[in-house]
Design a protein around this motif. Structure first.
Motif, PDB file in Angstrom:
ATOM      1  N   MET A   1       2.114 -15.576  -5.570  1.00 28.75           N
ATOM      2  CA  MET A   1       2.524 -14.426  -6.365  1.00 28.75           C
ATOM      3  C   MET A   1       3.291 -13.444  -5.471  1.00 28.75           C
ATOM      4  N   PHE A   2       4.395 -12.916  -6.004  1.00 25.39           N
ATOM      5  CA  PHE A   2       5.180 -11.925  -5.287  1.00 25.39           C
ATOM      6  C   PHE A   2       4.609 -10.537  -5.561  1.00 25.39           C
ATOM      7  N   TYR A   3       4.602  -9.697  -4.539  1.00 28.62           N
ATOM      8  CA  TYR A   3       4.096  -8.332  -4.691  1.00 28.62           C
ATOM      9  C   TYR A   3       4.687  -7.470  -3.586  1.00 28.62           C
ATOM     10  N   ARG A   4       4.536  -6.162  -3.743  1.00 31.78           N
ATOM     11  CA  ARG A   4       4.893  -5.243  -2.666  1.00 31.78           C
ATOM     12  C   ARG A   4       3.731  -4.278  -2.459  1.00 31.78           C
ATOM     13  N   ILE A   5       3.612  -3.795  -1.238  1.00 34.04           N
ATOM     14  CA  ILE A   5       2.545  -2.850  -0.910  1.00 34.04           C
ATOM     15  C   ILE A   5       3.031  -1.440  -1.215  1.00 34.04           C
ATOM     16  N   ALA A   6       2.371  -0.799  -2.166  1.00 36.57           N
ATOM     17  CA  ALA A   6       2.760   0.554  -2.568  1.00 36.57           C
ATOM     18  C   ALA A   6       2.005   1.627  -1.791  1.00 36.57           C
ATOM     19  N   TYR A   7       0.813   1.296  -1.339  1.00 39.67           N
ATOM     20  CA  TYR A   7       0.003   2.268  -0.586  1.00 39.67           C
ATOM     21  C   TYR A   7      -0.937   1.495   0.314  1.00 39.67           C
ATOM     22  N   ASP A   8      -1.037   1.939   1.571  1.00 39.82           N
ATOM     23  CA  ASP A   8      -1.835   1.170   2.522  1.00 39.82           C
ATOM     24  C   ASP A   8      -2.450   2.103   3.559  1.00 39.82           C
ATOM     25  N   GLU A   9      -3.718   2.404   3.356  1.00 39.81           N
ATOM     26  CA  GLU A   9      -4.495   3.187   4.306  1.00 39.81           C
ATOM     27  C   GLU A   9      -5.836   2.491   4.491  1.00 39.81           C
ATOM     28  N   PRO A  10      -6.493   2.659   5.653  1.00 40.02           N
ATOM     29  CA  PRO A  10      -7.807   2.019   5.839  1.00 40.02           C
ATOM     30  C   PRO A  10      -8.780   2.371   4.716  1.00 40.02           C
ATOM     31  N   GLY A  11      -9.280   1.346   4.035  1.00 36.52           N
ATOM     32  CA  GLY A  11     -10.229   1.542   2.943  1.00 36.52           C
ATOM     33  C   GLY A  11      -9.598   1.599   1.568  1.00 36.52           C
ATOM     34  N   ARG A  12      -8.244   1.648   1.500  1.00 37.32           N
ATOM     35  CA  ARG A  12      -7.588   1.774   0.193  1.00 37.32           C
ATOM     36  C   ARG A  12      -6.230   1.071   0.240  1.00 37.32           C
ATOM     37  N   LEU A  13      -6.023   0.142  -0.673  1.00 38.33           N
ATOM     38  CA  LEU A  13      -4.803  -0.652  -0.694  1.00 38.33           C
ATOM     39  C   LEU A  13      -4.318  -0.802  -2.129  1.00 38.33           C
ATOM     40  N   ARG A  14      -3.047  -0.414  -2.371  1.00 36.89           N
ATOM     41  CA  ARG A  14      -2.457  -0.566  -3.705  1.00 36.89           C
ATOM     42  C   ARG A  14      -1.257  -1.512  -3.617  1.00 36.89           C
TER      43      ARG A  14
END
Length: 704
Positions: A1-14
């Motif tokens: 599946m193709f995706y992009r990382i919109a938010y990436d901080e330790p403990g939280r990933l969108r």
């Protein structure tokens, strides 16, 4: 599946995978599989934009993050996992549906206003009005003046008089109100579905040689035979292949009358065997029938609605004639359709009928955040009004996990023999005292799983009768052993017991009519009990009482330490219910808190009954409210929540009366146009309904 990382901080990933990559079932499937990854605490999958929000522990952030990304990368967009049944993932789907419905309704409304010419807007409005008019005609044919008829009259009058925008605005705001009500209702149902599931972990599987073994419920297949005894819940749908029993089917039918079941009769998961013993051959998978039946019962049964909710619904319909009467009178006196329409655009019934059920449903949902499940708004209201609260002792005011303090040999059997035989009999019954005896036997490495006895007969609140190696064994309270079974009581028995522990609960064992031993179970008071009792008194309970089947010394000690108003020792189940009934006859509103099979008559008799987290299946079935926490502290939250709900309903009613009266007067005076009247009325209804979904109490730290 193709995706992009919109938010990436330790403990939280969108992550974003694109619009409409998932449907609701697939979103639940992805969310539930992500929740299986170690350290992942929550997952929200949005259908509308393909967003996947994952929250996880910061203990091993890099490893967990990589596992999440690896899982998403491994997904095939053409073959995504599906999970239509797992209720723990339904909340995301509910939120998705709410956001989508709200956004679609608003978008359509403003698309029409901006891009469509007047004639197309008119056609669209006329088409949408048909459903409202149809409901109004249906009510008129039944000769009922209802809110639906009032809405239909307002919309029809607006269209006839040329106020097309007013009619469209009324339907738009009514639609928003319906979306909000459906959202609150869906969240409440989801909370109930999660918390009313069957809590059975193990069952007694009957083998081909008719011997039974205890196995995890997940291992049961369709066609297996399981033995269900008195006091236990039927964990799986099936039919009776042997035995005779009387079942409480209130969770399925709402009726509390016992139903006899014998060979060939069907039984349903969630019903409770109150008397007898049956062997059930299963016909369905584990745990799929009870949840929906209970939730539907809570939703549909008038008997579980709060008094305020029932009054609100009746009042809402009763004021419809007043609104129609004012409309006709104003039209007759002023000959102004616009002024009369301003009156018709405002009514008390819509706000009353919508805001009160939303307040009740929202409170029931909020209760689950405090580890409380109420089977209806009626019971929250009853707990707010209660002035007397009655507690069982064992497993309620005292520790839900009592421990065996000592075993006393009084005859030819050793202490280990007494404990092993007792555990062999007690292991079949779900009660805190029985579990304590079984744990003590396990700690001494005494084998009791291998059956030593014949058929075991459980006598509620008294004890057990069976046969071991051809000898009759009775196990139970002093009342049962010495008075009912007429076993001779040694003269120095009380002093022997007192030497070991003078405040513990005592289970006696007699074999062939001779007293052979006693098991003293230490039943310490819960650490939080004194604080909870004191706080409940401060919150308005005028009388706090304890009823117990234990000895006078044991009961007196607990009552004294907790500063109770009164207590009664050595009481039988029927005496508990008689006491509750007597208090009700004296004009008190009574709440009863218990956990055992012997508490079920009193639970059924009380104005509102509460079962603790470690309660027997039958107690949970009978109870109106279930506490899912091992602590008594949720009772404090329940009282505060119930009182706050009552106050909210009253304040909402007062606001509806004065605000809508003001709008009607302004309409009669010709100050408000129909458009402004409709806007103010519907916006106030939506605002009040939205306010009634807000928490009544501060959020609990340990949400379910």
């Amino acid at each position: 599946m193709f995706y992009r990382i919109a938010y990436d901080e330790p403990g939280r990933l969108r992550l974003r995978a694109g619009k409409w990559v998932f449907n609701d079932i697939q979103a639940r499937g992805v969310a539930c599989e992500l929740l299986q990854i170690d350290d992942v605490s929550s997952v929200v999958v949005r259908v509308a934009n393909g967003s996947v929000l994952v929250e996880y522990s910061k203990i091993r952030p890099q490893q967990t993050r990589q596992k999440i990304l690896d899982y998403i990368s491994s997904l095939d967009s053409e073959c995504l996992p599906e999970n239509p049944e797992d209720v723990t993932c339904d909340l995301a789907a509910i939120n998705n549906a709410f956001i989508f419905s709200l956004a679609r309704t608003v978008a359509i409304r403003y698309f029409k206003k901006i891009f469509l010419p007047y004639k197309l807007r008119l056609a669209w409005t006329l088409f949408n009005s048909l459903s409202y008019i149809k409901e109004g005609i249906r009510a008129f044919k039944k000769r009922k003046l209802t809110v639906e008829m009032l809405d239909a009259t307002a919309i029809t009058t607006a269209l006839i008089s040329g106020h097309v925008e007013t009619a469209g605005q009324v339907m738009f705001l009514l639609g928003i109100s319906d979306i909000l009500a459906d959202y609150t209702h869906a969240r409440t149902r989801n909370a109930l579905r999660q918390n009313l599931s069957i809590c059975v972990e193990k069952v007694w599987l009957v083998q081909e040689n008719e011997q039974e073994i205890e196995v995890p419920i997940e291992s049961i297949q369709i066609g297996d035979k399981i033995r269900v005894r008195a006091g236990s819940v039927v964990p799986i749908d099936g039919f009776v292949v042997s035995g005779l029993a009387e079942l409480n089917e209130a969770t399925m039918t709402g009726e509390s009358e016992l139903v006899p079941k014998t060979l060939g009769n069907s039984v349903h998961a969630g019903t409770v065997v109150e008397e007898g013993l049956i062997v059930v051959q299963t016909t369905s998978k584990v745990g799929q029938s009870r949840i929906d039946s209970i939730v539907d019962l809570v939703d549909n049964s008038q008997s579980t609605k709060s008094l305020a909710q029932s009054k609100a619904e009746k009042l809402a319909d009763s004021v419809v004639p007043l609104s129609l009467g004012l409309f006709l009178a104003d039209l007759f006196l002023t000959r102004s359709v616009q002024r009369a329409l301003s009156v018709l655009m405002v009514d008390y019934s819509c706000a009353i009928k919508l805001s009160t059920p939303i307040a009740v449903m929202s409170a029931m949902r909020e209760a689950t955040n405090h580890n409380i499940v109420a089977k209806g708004g009626k019971f929250l209201e009853a707990f707010a009004a209660a002035d007397t609260i009655v507690f069982d002792k064992t497993g309620t005011l005292t520790n839900a996990k009592p421990e065996v303090h000592s075993v006393v040999s009084l005859g030819d059997y050793s202490e280990d023999d007494i404990l092993r035989i007792a555990a062999c009999l007690e292991e079949h019954y779900p009660h805190s005292m029985a579990r304590a005896i079984c744990r003590a036997a396990d700690e001494r490495n005494l084998q009791h799983k291998e059956e030593l006895h014949n058929h075991v007969e459980y006598i509620v609140a008294h004890g057990i009768v069976s046969a071991v190696n051809g000898r009759r064994v009775v196990l139970g309270s002093a009342h049962f052993v010495f008075e009912d079974e007429l076993v001779e009581k040694p003269q120095n028995l009380d002093s022997k017991i007192a030497e070991k522990n003078d405040a513990g609960s005592v289970v006696y064992m007699a074999i062939d009519g001779v007293l052979e031993g006693a098991i003293i179970v230490e039943d310490p008071i819960r650490e939080e009990a004194f604080e909870v009792v004191s706080t409940l008194r401060d919150l308005g309970f005028a009388r706090i009482v304890m009823l117990t089947g234990d000895s006078e010394n044991c009961a007196k000690k607990v009552a004294s330490e907790l500063n109770l108003d009164d207590y009664y020792s050595q009481v039988l189940p029927e005496e508990k219910s008689s006491y509750v009934q007597r208090m009700k006859e004296e004009g008190h509103v009574v709440a009863f808190v218990g956990d055992g099979i012997n508490d079920s008559p009193a639970l059924a008799c009380a104005d509102v009954s509460i079962a603790m987290s470690d309660a027997s299946d039958i107690a949970r079935s009978v109870a109106d409210v279930s506490v899912l926490d091992t602590s008594l502290k949720p009772l404090i939250e329940l009282r505060k929540l119930s009182v706050a709900l009552t106050n909210r309903v009253k304040s909402s009613y007062n606001f509806i009366i004065w605000f809508n009266t003001m709008l009607i007067l302004l309409g009669l005076a010709g100050i408000l146009t129909p458009e402004k009247a409709a806007t103010l009325h519907n916006l106030s209804t939506i605002a009040l309904s939205a306010k009634n979904t807000t928490p009544l109490l501060k959020p609990h730290n340990n949400k379910l």
